[in-house]
Write a protein that holds these residues in place. Structure first.
Motif, short mmCIF file in Angstrom:
data_model
loop_
_atom_site.label_atom_id
_atom_site.label_comp_id
_atom_site.label_asym_id
_atom_site.label_seq_id
_atom_site.Cartn_x
_atom_site.Cartn_y
_atom_site.Cartn_z
N GLU A 355 40.92 20.18 55.93
CA GLU A 355 39.71 20.07 56.72
C GLU A 355 38.58 19.48 55.87
OE1 GLU A 355 39.04 24.08 57.83
OE2 GLU A 355 40.63 24.14 59.33
N ILE A 356 37.59 18.92 56.53
CA ILE A 356 36.43 18.40 55.81
C ILE A 356 35.74 19.52 55.05
CG2 ILE A 356 34.17 17.31 56.10
CD1 ILE A 356 36.47 15.40 56.40
N ALA A 357 35.83 20.74 55.59
CA ALA A 357 35.22 21.90 54.91
C ALA A 357 35.87 22.18 53.57
CB ALA A 357 35.31 23.14 55.80
N PRO A 366 38.74 13.19 51.76
CA PRO A 366 38.35 13.18 53.17
C PRO A 366 39.33 12.44 54.08
CG PRO A 366 36.45 12.75 51.77
CD PRO A 366 37.65 12.75 50.87
N ASN A 367 39.97 11.39 53.57
CA ASN A 367 40.90 10.63 54.42
C ASN A 367 42.17 11.41 54.74
OD1 ASN A 367 41.61 10.31 51.60
ND2 ASN A 367 43.11 8.81 52.24
N GLN A 368 42.37 12.58 54.12
CA GLN A 368 43.53 13.42 54.40
C GLN A 368 43.24 14.50 55.42
OE1 GLN A 368 44.28 14.60 50.27
NE2 GLN A 368 46.09 13.28 50.21
N ALA A 369 42.02 14.55 55.95
CA ALA A 369 41.66 15.57 56.93
C ALA A 369 42.57 15.45 58.15
CB ALA A 369 40.20 15.40 57.34
N GLY A 370 43.06 16.61 58.60
CA GLY A 370 43.97 16.65 59.73
C GLY A 370 45.43 16.72 59.36
N LEU A 371 45.77 16.32 58.13
CA LEU A 371 47.15 16.41 57.66
C LEU A 371 47.46 17.84 57.24
CD1 LEU A 371 47.36 13.21 55.41
CD2 LEU A 371 48.16 13.44 57.76
N GLU A 375 52.01 18.35 53.19
CA GLU A 375 52.32 16.93 53.30
C GLU A 375 51.31 16.10 52.51
OE1 GLU A 375 54.90 15.63 54.57
OE2 GLU A 375 55.79 17.26 55.74
N ALA A 376 50.03 16.45 52.63
CA ALA A 376 49.00 15.72 51.89
C ALA A 376 49.21 15.88 50.39
CB ALA A 376 47.62 16.22 52.30
N ALA A 377 49.58 17.09 49.96
CA ALA A 377 49.81 17.33 48.53
C ALA A 377 50.99 16.52 48.03
CB ALA A 377 50.05 18.82 48.29
N ARG A 378 52.07 16.50 48.81
CA ARG A 378 53.25 15.73 48.38
C ARG A 378 52.93 14.24 48.27
NH1 ARG A 378 58.42 15.87 52.18
NH2 ARG A 378 56.90 14.87 53.57
#
Length: 655
Positions: A355-357, A366-371, A375-378
């Motif tokens: 989240e943006i928070a 920020p471009n990973q918000a919603g993932l 998955e974003a970490a990988r």
């Protein structure tokens, strides 16, 4: 007098007690709708007999409802397969229900059992209402925010007539913000009144037999129409997609036409140049670690630890597997540090999304918000170090099915399909910590726990070896010891503080302790605390509690004591070998002589008057009148006295 106890969870209440409980629970539930226990108590104490009897009669008049009253099916973790639901195709009722439960981090068993209903015929009616409340949200496509809850309460109030639903809709609507209140009045209320009046009676619908159907089909069977706002949004979205696709198609056609007309045009040459240029990989995988100091070697500074004697064999880190539970403010930094250190395999567990928070913390962008966080970490970590194998699980380990999967990955998740080397807990709630604790005690798995305080200025790490050190249940926090549902402590508009500094410090301590354990160097700390306000770092060792509530912990304690008792103590002491003292040559001619051995010399014994073990580099010349048995110092004194005597004799002769 109160009624007799009719079923296991029954709490008989006298009329006056029922009245007081109803008023108190109603006040609490209205002021704080997240108090699920008070909402449940309010629902039962205000559900008077005629209302429940009316619901029962309406169910009995329906062929499906009559069967439900006869068979009394339940919706619980025992009767539905959560894994099967999760694997259903997108858009089905079962898939929507699975996503709903995962999103709220809950389960069908989270609904409290009925306690205050004094009629057995009405008992199942109230229990069925609770277990199907989530399906009302799904069928009406209403979120679990305040506006969605109020809309659902109005629907249930109109269909069922339960006082709790009616009051929830009225008082809940009054608590909405002005904008949402106006939206409720203008859009939601007219729609929900129409749906509740025309739709099939929801209590007489067998939801559990329609999991494989598309939600749209179920809505047709229930005679529920989607809200016009939702339809408009979907129609507009579809139109935008079609328009965008057409525009893109036209642009591509024009580009192809231009290329065909002028193949040598500068723009076309640029296009050919870009097509010929292939993207270069960030780096190839490295088969064997090297200590060669070159700019292209990402392991040179890590292998320097081995060259300096800190670590005996650093390369064994590539054989290690670590499971990280919770990939938030601490866990994501821990995963990144271990990846940069060259760990062999990481297994990441988390159910939350970026989240943006979260941007006040480290790692995520920020471009990973919603993932999903795993998955974003990988996606980030495989670019940091492609040598590390990364396995991700996007689920909540506290549910029954997911807990079994979690335990199975502890047993067989390593690079050799055997037990993992270490489990790291980086979660932010006690329920998940207890789940990790339970799994590791059952599997006799060593793990490390970490945490940061709600005020963001303190934290800790703890090494837990089942049976040897205290487990998390041995000295539980007050919330756990008091058996309080921590979710009831959260308030709208209030969140815990977080600082990237504190989380980075705790993550650094945790990874350093992990490296010391995996690579066998230094001393593994059992507990390290951190108080940022005073820069205080307490370090403790906590013994297990012999009265721990976790039975597996007690079993591990007995096993550890048995191992200690069977160990033999080897008291053999080896004498250190003495090495001869070697002294380098020097310009002053100083020599060291071993005092333990006599100096063998053909010269006469040392009578030079200097300390034992030293000698003059040369002997002073001896005069004839000096006795050979005088030392150089005695001879010098003798010469001085003789010269004084000679002068006195000469002066006397002159007189």
């Amino acid at each position: 007098m109160s009624a007799p106890k009719l079923y296991a969870s029954h709490v008989p209440l006298a009329p006056l007690s029922r009245l007081f409980l109803g008023i108190g629970s109603a006040v609490t539930a209205i002021t704080d709708p997240r108090r699920g226990d008070m909402v449940a108590a309010m629902g039962e104490t205000t559900a008077i007999g005629p209302v429940l009897e009316n619901i029962r009669k309406r169910m009995d008049s329906d062929i499906v409802g009559k069967r439900l009253l006869e068979e009394k099916p339940r919706i619980s973790n025992e009767t539905i397969d959560r894994k099967w639901l999760a694997d259903l195709p997108e858009g089905t009722l079962g898939k929507h229900y699975s996503n709903f439960l995962d999103r709220l981090n809950t389960s069908p068993d989270a609904r409290p059992a009925v306690k205050y209903i004094n009629d057995l015929d009405h008992l199942y009616v109230m229990q069925r209402y609770r277990e199907t409340h989530d399906f009302t949200h799904i069928a009406l496509e209403q979120k679990t925010n305040m506006l969605g809850e109020v809309t659902v309460k109005y629907f249930e109030g109109i269909q069922y007539g339960l006082p709790m639903c009616v009051s929830g809709g009225i008082f809940g609507g009054a608590r909405l913000l002005r904008k949402h209140r106006q939206e409720l009045i203008d859009k939601y209320l007219p729609w929900v009144v129409e749906q509740a009046s025309n739709a099939r009676f929801f209590m007489a619908f067998d939801w559990e037999n329609h999991f494989e159907k598309q939600l749209s089909e179920v809505q047709k069977e229930l005679n529920v129409a989607r809200m016009k706002k939702q339809q408009d949004e979907l129609t507009g979205f579809a139109e935008n997609i079609d328009d965008l696709a057409n525009r893109l198609k036209n642009a591509l056609n024009k580009l192809e036409e231009r290329k065909a007309e002028s193949p040598d045009a500068p723009g076309n040459q640029l296009g050919n140049s870009q097509q010929e240029k292939q993207p270069t990989p960030y780096r190839e995988k490295i088969g064997k670690l090297s200590g060669e100091v070159v700019d292209s070697n990402p392991y040179s500074r890590l292998m320097a630890l081995q060259r300096m004697g800190i670590v005996q064999d650093y390369e064994i880190i590539r054989e290690k597997t670590v499971a990280v539970v919770g990939v938030g403010g601490v866990g994501s930094v821990v995963a990144e540090m271990l990846t940069r250190c060259g760990i062999g395999k990481l297994i990441l567990f988390d159910y939350d999304k970026v989240e943006i928070a979260n941007m006040n913390r480290l790692f995520y962008q920020p471009n990973q918000a919603g993932l999903s966080k795993v998955e974003a970490a990988r996606d980030t970590l495989i670019h940091v170090n492609p040598d590390v194998e990364i396995e991700v699980h996007n689920f909540n380990i506290t549910t029954v099915d997911n807990f079994d999967t979690f335990v199975q990955r502890i047993r067989q998740g390593s690079l050799t399909n055997s037990r993992v080397d270490l489990v790291l807990s980086c979660v932010d709630n006690f329920e998940a910590r207890m789940a990790v604790n339970m799994a590791c005690n059952e599997e006799n798995q060593i793990w490390m726990e970490s945490g940061v305080s709600e005020n963001a200025v303190s934290g800790h790490i703890q090494y837990i070896e089942p049976g040897k050190t205290a487990c998390f249940a041995c000295v539980p926090p007050l919330v756990v010891a008091s058996n309080i549902d921590e979710r009831t402590l959260k308030r709208d508009g209030v969140c815990a503080a977080s600082l990237p500094t504190t989380m980075a410090v705790v993550a650094g301590f945790l990874v350093m302790n992990t490296l010391k354990y995996l690579l066998n160097f230094g001393e593994v700390s059992h507990y390290v605390g951190y108080n940022a306000l005073a820069d205080f770092f307490p370090r403790e060792s906590i013994k297990p509690n012999p009265f721990c509530d976790d039975n597996h912990c007690l079993i591990r304690q007995k096993e550890y004591e048995a191992r200690k008792a069977s160990e033999t103590i080897d008291l053999e002491i080896q004498e250190p070998e003495e090495e001869p003292v070697v002294h380098e040559e020097n310009e002053w001619g100083i020599e060291l002589v071993d005092e333990s051995e006599p100096v063998l010399s053909s010269e006469s014994p040392n009578n030079s008057g200097v300390a034992e073990g030293l000698k003059f580099a040369y002997e002073p010349a001896k005069k004839d009148n000096v006795s050979g048995d005088l030392s150089p110092a005695q001879a010098a004194t003798h010469d001085l006295m003789q010269s004084i005597k000679d002068k006195l004799v000469q002066e006397a002769q002159k007189k």
